[in-house]
Design an enzyme around this catalytic site. Structure first.
Site, PDB file in Angstrom:
ATOM      1  N   HIS A 107      -5.138   0.433 -15.276  1.00  0.00           N
ATOM      2  CA  HIS A 107      -5.459   1.018 -13.994  1.00  0.00           C
ATOM      3  C   HIS A 107      -4.022   1.873 -13.609  1.00  0.00           C
ATOM      4  CE1 HIS A 107      -7.533   0.532 -10.014  1.00  0.00           C
ATOM      5  NE2 HIS A 107      -6.781   1.457  -9.990  1.00  0.00           N
ATOM      6  N   GLU A 297      -3.452   2.210   7.199  1.00  0.00           N
ATOM      7  CA  GLU A 297      -3.484   2.851   6.142  1.00  0.00           C
ATOM      8  C   GLU A 297      -4.409   3.745   6.454  1.00  0.00           C
ATOM      9  OE1 GLU A 297      -5.075   2.068   1.585  1.00  0.00           O
ATOM     10  OE2 GLU A 297      -6.533   1.636   3.045  1.00  0.00           O
ATOM     11  N   GLU A 443      -3.817   9.818   1.304  1.00  0.00           N
ATOM     12  CA  GLU A 443      -3.527   8.558   1.764  1.00  0.00           C
ATOM     13  C   GLU A 443      -2.262   7.967   1.920  1.00  0.00           C
ATOM     14  OE1 GLU A 443      -7.169   6.633  -1.293  1.00  0.00           O
ATOM     15  OE2 GLU A 443      -5.304   6.017  -1.537  1.00  0.00           O
ATOM     16  N   ARG A 445       0.138   5.026   3.463  1.00  0.00           N
ATOM     17  CA  ARG A 445       0.735   3.751   3.700  1.00  0.00           C
ATOM     18  C   ARG A 445       2.270   3.895   4.314  1.00  0.00           C
ATOM     19  NH1 ARG A 445      -2.227   4.175  -0.746  1.00  0.00           N
ATOM     20  NH2 ARG A 445      -4.404   3.413  -0.708  1.00  0.00           N
TER      21      ARG A 445
END
Length: 577
Positions: A107, A297, A443, A445
């Site tokens: 992954h 997030e 995204e 964070r």
């Protein structure tokens, strides 16, 4: 949500032809499948791998990374049943001129395991860690011993059963622990206003929780590879804590602390212009939520105005409006691709209808907003694992770039505002030319850095190659802003667009008031046509972001522990030369 009618598209965009989702769905199913393992013909194995350890079963296996951009078919592979067999395999590889690549769940995006174009007859042996290197036990009330093949979901479940947990973790539960530690995997968390770090916890990467690790290393005295355990206060351990696949770690002991209940509230009503506003702005800014809860997030779909914004907070008891969740993966609309999204992706990839990116962005945004309501997932509460893990292998598979910008807590909103402003401006400029390089999301964070004091072991050292390693030149930097851009593999102009973003980050955050480092597992070092290919970034920018001394110490240690480069590949040799 932003309306995207036909008037948003460039003139001359083709009309909708008849089509089907079959190509996309078949590709998604293939990517989600467990790699096919073909039992080895003993005669062929004996011929191609002479004298291979008899007690270790061999098989042929395909390798696929997360999005299928890096593949290799028919490689030899094995699954040792324990660390001793791993050593036998490594010594066989050394004696026969092979390299060993540890494989967990694959992954990831970057070529740290297998490089693109690796032929099936290459002397490369995959060592699967997930089947057997999965032991879990408590070393003490504050430490867990874990095999590196264990998944994060299994690890966090085990900890939860013993009243233990972590502050933050990556969203996918299928990551193996070894893979997560190799690339300094992280979640999203900094202390909220007035919050004190709990014993056994860290706001940095998972690598910062390691108390000791056992790795396969070269032993000059015996003239062979052996297992050796390194404590966190040993100099060599600092290079192994985030080794990028340049070593093979079989077991770790992690410092852990008391589990907590977390509430996660999702919002889709704050416009990006407000959430990512310039520092000092009033309103619902990302920094204001960071101050309140410490855990945020933002998922901002391309060509939309309202991000999916998650806010976690520590909540010992269930808030009245929260739904109690007893298991992870509580966003089924995200874990399983909605039909409308699948239809659009199928059309874009099979018919090259990339101009549909604004429609896809709005479809994903709408699916999130409606799905949160339909599944009662906008306000959930439970043990930490159940709100931290939310990505399954069945989610839409996209490619991703990734960077960490080290700065002070007070500068987080500035970094977010500057980056999102540049991103929006460039995306608009590309669209005006009929180019749509991003069809996924941005995204964002925010984490703390890897403070070795968090493990409460005298002399503990910070990971040398973690993107969250504190800066010696700027001890005031205490925070990292993680920035990722996601898009479908094969999207035209994506590399050129992402190169512009990378150049902006390296230029804007060059070490003066903030510093850009790459996120190892994702995309970086862009040319206009390719990723992981820009020589200046590979040979200069990346090493400079850690400093010549640290970079040299890490590379030198990894070379000394593996002088025969059994744990190498062409990309790592180029990067760490």
């Amino acid at each position: 949500m932003t309306d995207c009618s036909a008037s948003n598209f460039p003139s001359g965009a083709p009309e909708e032809p008849s089509w089907s989702r079959r190509g996309f769905l078949l590709s998604a199913a293939a990517l989600a499948a467990v790699p096919v393992l073909v039992a080895a013909d003993p005669a062929v194995a004996a011929q191609e791998l002479p004298d291979f350890p008899a007690n270790v079963a061999l098989y042929r296996s395909a390798y696929r990374n997360w999005v299928g951009e890096i593949t290799a078919d028919g490689l030899w592979a094995c699954a040792p049943d324990g660390p001793d067999q791993v050593v036998d395999v490594v010594n066989w590889a050394w004696r026969h001129g092979w390299t060993v690549r540890a494989r967990g769940s694959a992954h990831g995006w970057s070529p740290l395991t297998i490089t693109a174009g690796t032929p099936s007859d290459a002397p490369v042996l995959l060592v699967d860690t997930a089947p057997h290197l999965t032991g879990l036990s408590l070393d003490s009330t504050t430490a867990v011993r874990a095999g590196t093949g264990v998944t994060l979901e299994a690890l966090l479940t085990f900890l939860e059963e013993h009243g233990l947990g972590v502050t933050a973790a990556p969203a996918p539960g299928d990551l193996t622990l070894g893979g997560a530690l190799a690339i300094d995997a992280h979640g999203t968390a900094v202390p909220a206003k007035g919050e004190q770090r709990l014993p056994g916890h860290t706001y940095g990467s998972l690598s910062n929780l390691v108390l000791s690790l056992t790795a396969v290393v070269w032993d000059e005295a015996s003239g062979a590879y052996v297992l050796r355990t390194y404590d966190r206060d040993e100099a060599d351990c600092a290079a192994l804590l985030t080794h990028l696949g340049r070593s093979l770690v079989t077991e770790v002991v992690l410092r852990v602390g008391a589990n907590v209940n977390l509430r996660c509230v999702s919002r889709t009503d704050i416009p990006a212009a407000e959430l990512f506003a310039a520092p000092g702005s009033d309103g619902r800014t990302l920094a204001s939520y960071l101050e309140q809860s410490g855990r945020v997030e933002a998922i901002w779909f391309a060509f939309t105005e309202y991000p999916w914004f998650k806010v976690w907070s520590v909540a010992p008891t269930r808030p009245l409006t929260s739904r109690h969740v007893t298991s992870p993966y509580n966003y089924p609309f995200s874990d399983n691709v909605p039909t409308v999204v699948a239809d659009l992706v199928g059309r874009m990839t099979s018919d090259a209808a990339w101009y549909l990116a604004p429609v896809l962005g709005n479809a994903q945004s709408d699916a999130a907003a409606l799905g949160l309501v339909a599944t009662l997932s906008a306000d959930i509460w439970g043990p930490s694992k159940n709100t931290l893990l939310y990505i399954k292998p069945t989610t839409l598979r996209v490619t991703a770039n990734g960077y960490a910008v080290l700065t002070t807590r007070a500068q987080v909103q500035r970094v977010v505002a500057e980056f999102t402003s540049f991103y929006r401006e460039r995306l608009t400029a590309y669209a005006a030319l009929g180019r749509f390089p991003v069809n996924g999301s941005v995204e964002i964070r925010v984490t703390g850095l890897d403070d070795p004091a968090d493990v409460e072991l005298d002399g503990a050292r910070a990971p040398l190659l973690s993107a969250l390693r504190p800066s010696d030149a700027h001890p005031e930097w205490d925070t990292a802003v993680w920035l990722d851009v996601l898009t479908l593999p094969g999207t035209p102009y994506a590399e050129a667009f992402l190169r512009e973003l990378e150049r902006f980050l390296l230029r804007t955050y060059d070490g003066e008031h903030a510093l850009t480092r790459v996120e190892w597992s994702k995309g970086w070092a862009y040319t206009d046509e390719a990723v992981w290919s820009d020589e200046e970034v590979l040979s200069s920018a990346v090493p400079a972001s850690f400093g010549e001394t640290v970079w040299g110490r890490a590379g030198g240690t990894l070379d000394r522990l593996d002088p025969h480069r059994v744990f190498g590949n062409a990309f790592l040799d180029r990067l760490l030369r």
